[in-house]
Design a protein around this motif. Structure first.
Motif, mmCIF file in Angstrom:
data_model
loop_
_atom_site.group_PDB
_atom_site.id
_atom_site.type_symbol
_atom_site.label_atom_id
_atom_site.label_comp_id
_atom_site.label_asym_id
_atom_site.label_seq_id
_atom_site.Cartn_x
_atom_site.Cartn_y
_atom_site.Cartn_z
ATOM 1 N N SER A 59 0.951 -1.302 0.039
ATOM 2 C CA SER A 59 0.183 0.049 0.037
ATOM 3 C C SER A 59 0.965 1.156 -0.128
ATOM 4 O O SER A 59 1.899 1.069 0.676
ATOM 5 C CB SER A 59 -0.961 -0.055 1.221
ATOM 6 O OG SER A 59 -1.615 1.216 1.259
ATOM 7 N N SER A 70 3.314 0.591 3.374
ATOM 8 C CA SER A 70 3.083 -0.708 3.930
ATOM 9 C C SER A 70 3.983 -1.693 3.377
ATOM 10 O O SER A 70 3.640 -2.234 2.310
ATOM 11 C CB SER A 70 1.922 -1.195 4.249
ATOM 12 O OG SER A 70 1.196 -1.388 3.162
ATOM 13 N N SER A 73 5.620 -6.433 7.080
ATOM 14 C CA SER A 73 5.149 -6.193 8.530
ATOM 15 C C SER A 73 5.475 -4.791 8.927
ATOM 16 O O SER A 73 5.232 -4.551 10.209
ATOM 17 C CB SER A 73 5.540 -7.229 9.441
ATOM 18 O OG SER A 73 7.153 -7.159 9.425
ATOM 19 N N THR A 74 5.843 -3.856 8.119
ATOM 20 C CA THR A 74 6.536 -2.799 8.436
ATOM 21 C C THR A 74 5.609 -1.514 7.813
ATOM 22 O O THR A 74 5.426 -1.659 6.699
ATOM 23 C CB THR A 74 7.970 -2.574 8.320
ATOM 24 O OG1 THR A 74 8.687 -3.675 8.724
ATOM 25 C CG2 THR A 74 8.517 -1.417 8.810
ATOM 26 N N VAL A 75 5.648 -0.573 8.688
ATOM 27 C CA VAL A 75 5.083 0.986 8.034
ATOM 28 C C VAL A 75 6.087 1.783 8.044
ATOM 29 O O VAL A 75 6.870 1.832 9.018
ATOM 30 C CB VAL A 75 3.988 1.369 8.849
ATOM 31 C CG1 VAL A 75 3.364 2.955 8.366
ATOM 32 C CG2 VAL A 75 2.640 0.715 8.898
ATOM 33 N N ASN A 95 3.421 -5.561 13.261
ATOM 34 C CA ASN A 95 2.354 -6.176 12.638
ATOM 35 C C ASN A 95 2.726 -7.400 11.962
ATOM 36 O O ASN A 95 3.904 -7.947 12.054
ATOM 37 C CB ASN A 95 1.607 -5.453 11.472
ATOM 38 C CG ASN A 95 1.124 -4.279 12.054
ATOM 39 O OD1 ASN A 95 -0.101 -4.351 12.773
ATOM 40 N ND2 ASN A 95 1.573 -2.953 12.118
ATOM 41 N N GLU A 98 0.949 -6.352 6.635
ATOM 42 C CA GLU A 98 0.201 -4.855 6.467
ATOM 43 C C GLU A 98 -0.328 -4.792 4.938
ATOM 44 O O GLU A 98 0.396 -4.540 4.104
ATOM 45 C CB GLU A 98 0.999 -3.790 6.844
ATOM 46 C CG GLU A 98 1.504 -3.956 8.459
ATOM 47 C CD GLU A 98 2.312 -2.789 8.726
ATOM 48 O OE1 GLU A 98 2.811 -1.982 7.989
ATOM 49 O OE2 GLU A 98 2.702 -2.971 10.054
ATOM 50 N N TYR A 100 -2.924 -2.562 3.970
ATOM 51 C CA TYR A 100 -3.835 -1.274 3.751
ATOM 52 C C TYR A 100 -3.241 -0.292 4.867
ATOM 53 O O TYR A 100 -3.013 -0.739 5.762
ATOM 54 C CB TYR A 100 -5.351 -1.385 3.745
ATOM 55 C CG TYR A 100 -5.675 -2.508 2.927
ATOM 56 C CD1 TYR A 100 -6.020 -2.394 1.503
ATOM 57 C CD2 TYR A 100 -6.185 -3.796 3.461
ATOM 58 C CE1 TYR A 100 -6.496 -3.104 0.774
ATOM 59 C CE2 TYR A 100 -6.635 -4.850 2.319
ATOM 60 C CZ TYR A 100 -7.097 -4.469 1.026
ATOM 61 O OH TYR A 100 -7.477 -5.267 0.390
ATOM 62 N N CYS A 101 -3.178 0.911 4.243
ATOM 63 C CA CYS A 101 -3.013 2.100 5.246
ATOM 64 C C CYS A 101 -4.138 3.339 4.708
ATOM 65 O O CYS A 101 -4.239 3.490 3.592
ATOM 66 C CB CYS A 101 -1.565 2.497 5.209
ATOM 67 S SG CYS A 101 -0.333 1.513 6.016
ATOM 68 N N VAL A 110 -3.796 1.274 10.228
ATOM 69 C CA VAL A 110 -3.274 -0.273 9.439
ATOM 70 C C VAL A 110 -4.084 -1.285 9.398
ATOM 71 O O VAL A 110 -4.874 -1.479 10.414
ATOM 72 C CB VAL A 110 -1.789 -0.399 10.075
ATOM 73 C CG1 VAL A 110 -0.997 -1.641 9.341
ATOM 74 C CG2 VAL A 110 -0.791 0.692 10.068
ATOM 75 N N ASP A 112 -4.101 -5.097 9.069
ATOM 76 C CA ASP A 112 -3.304 -5.934 9.154
ATOM 77 C C ASP A 112 -3.942 -7.453 9.021
ATOM 78 O O ASP A 112 -5.154 -7.541 9.366
ATOM 79 C CB ASP A 112 -2.517 -6.269 10.670
ATOM 80 C CG ASP A 112 -1.547 -7.066 10.928
ATOM 81 O OD1 ASP A 112 -0.716 -7.427 9.896
ATOM 82 O OD2 ASP A 112 -1.613 -8.205 11.899
#
Length: 257
Positions: A59, A70, A73-75, A95, A98, A100-101, A110, A112
């Motif tokens: 995302s 995203s 597992s990281t933003v 998370n 991920e 969607y943001c 977020v 998850d």
């Protein structure tokens, strides 16, 4: 896997930003990807910058002139520098996957995958019966209302309602009412005429398979397969068209000849 068009920082230009991933079947999740920035001007799309990432970019959104991504597992939040590069500003690691943001002001929401799955109870599943299913082969990570083509005034097409676009492979899902039964019969006939690469059975290819179960596709019309009708010889096209005329006469007469 992700695509946005936005302005960044104090830059007055609008950029097309693409999130990608390098997929290997042996890996449960992609480990390598890129965020690529393009600029469209005078009919040409030019690459301006790119940023290597450790994972798949599911995302992308603009957040206060920055790029929020995203990645597995990281933003990650990236700043757009004066020399037209993305610079990592901050991370969040907490998370599973991920997908969607969304943002509102300085807040980031977020989505998850694993937590969504855990939040769906058995009672909720019973209220959402399956009406159709179709294996797309590609991973689909977003839906949007829209259309792939513009219909010109006076142009005759099959009426559709509720059009949705889906990514990462761009496609269209829509509801077909008047001609569904004919298209279904035509689809069944074309699967015997048009052979896939490797001669894989059509229904098997579009069925969903896991170690636990197999679910066959159903209640979907494959537009790519129907479009293959145009590549058939004139004799075969005439044969299918005669079948359609017979079916229309039967429908109008209520099944009586």
């Amino acid at each position: 896997m992700a695509l946005i068009a936005t302005k960044l920082g104090n830059d007055s230009k609008t950029y097309c930003i693409v999130g990608t991933a390098l997929i290997h079947q042996a890996e449960p999740e992609p480990k390598i990807g890129r965020i690529i920035i393009y600029h469209y001007e005078d009919g040409a799309l030019t690459q301006v910058s790119e940023k290597g990432i450790k994972g798949a970019c599911y995302s992308l959104i603009e957040s206060n002139g920055r790029v929020l991504a995203s990645i597995n597992s990281t933003v990650r939040l990236y700043e757009w520098t004066d020399d037209k590069n993305l610079r990592l500003e901050c991370n969040h690691f907490n998370n599973v996957l991920e997908l969607y943001c969304k943002t509102k002001g300085d807040f980031i929401l977020v989505g998850d995958l694993m937590r969504w799955r855990a939040a769906t109870t058995d009672d909720e599943r019973q209220q959402m019966p399956e009406v159709a299913q179709f294996h797309l082969v590609n991973m689909m990570n977003i839906f949007r209302h829209g259309s792939l083509v513009m219909e010109n005034i006076g142009e005759r097409t099959t009426p559709t309602t509720g059009c949705l676009l889906f990514w990462s492979a761009i496609g269209l899902v829509t509801q077909i009412s008047p001609d569904y039964e004919f298209l279904r019969k035509l689809q069944e006939s074309l699967t015997d005429t048009i052979k896939s690469v490797g001669k894989i059975d059509y229904s098997y290819w579009h069925s969903y398979h896991t170690e636990m179960k197999t679910e066959r596709c159903g209640e979907f019309i494959d537009g790519d397969l129907i479009e293959g009708f145009l590549d058939l010889s004139r004799e075969k096209c005439t044969m299918y068209w005669d079948c359609r005329s017979t079916w229309i006469e039967l429908r109008r007469s209520g099944g009586r000849r």
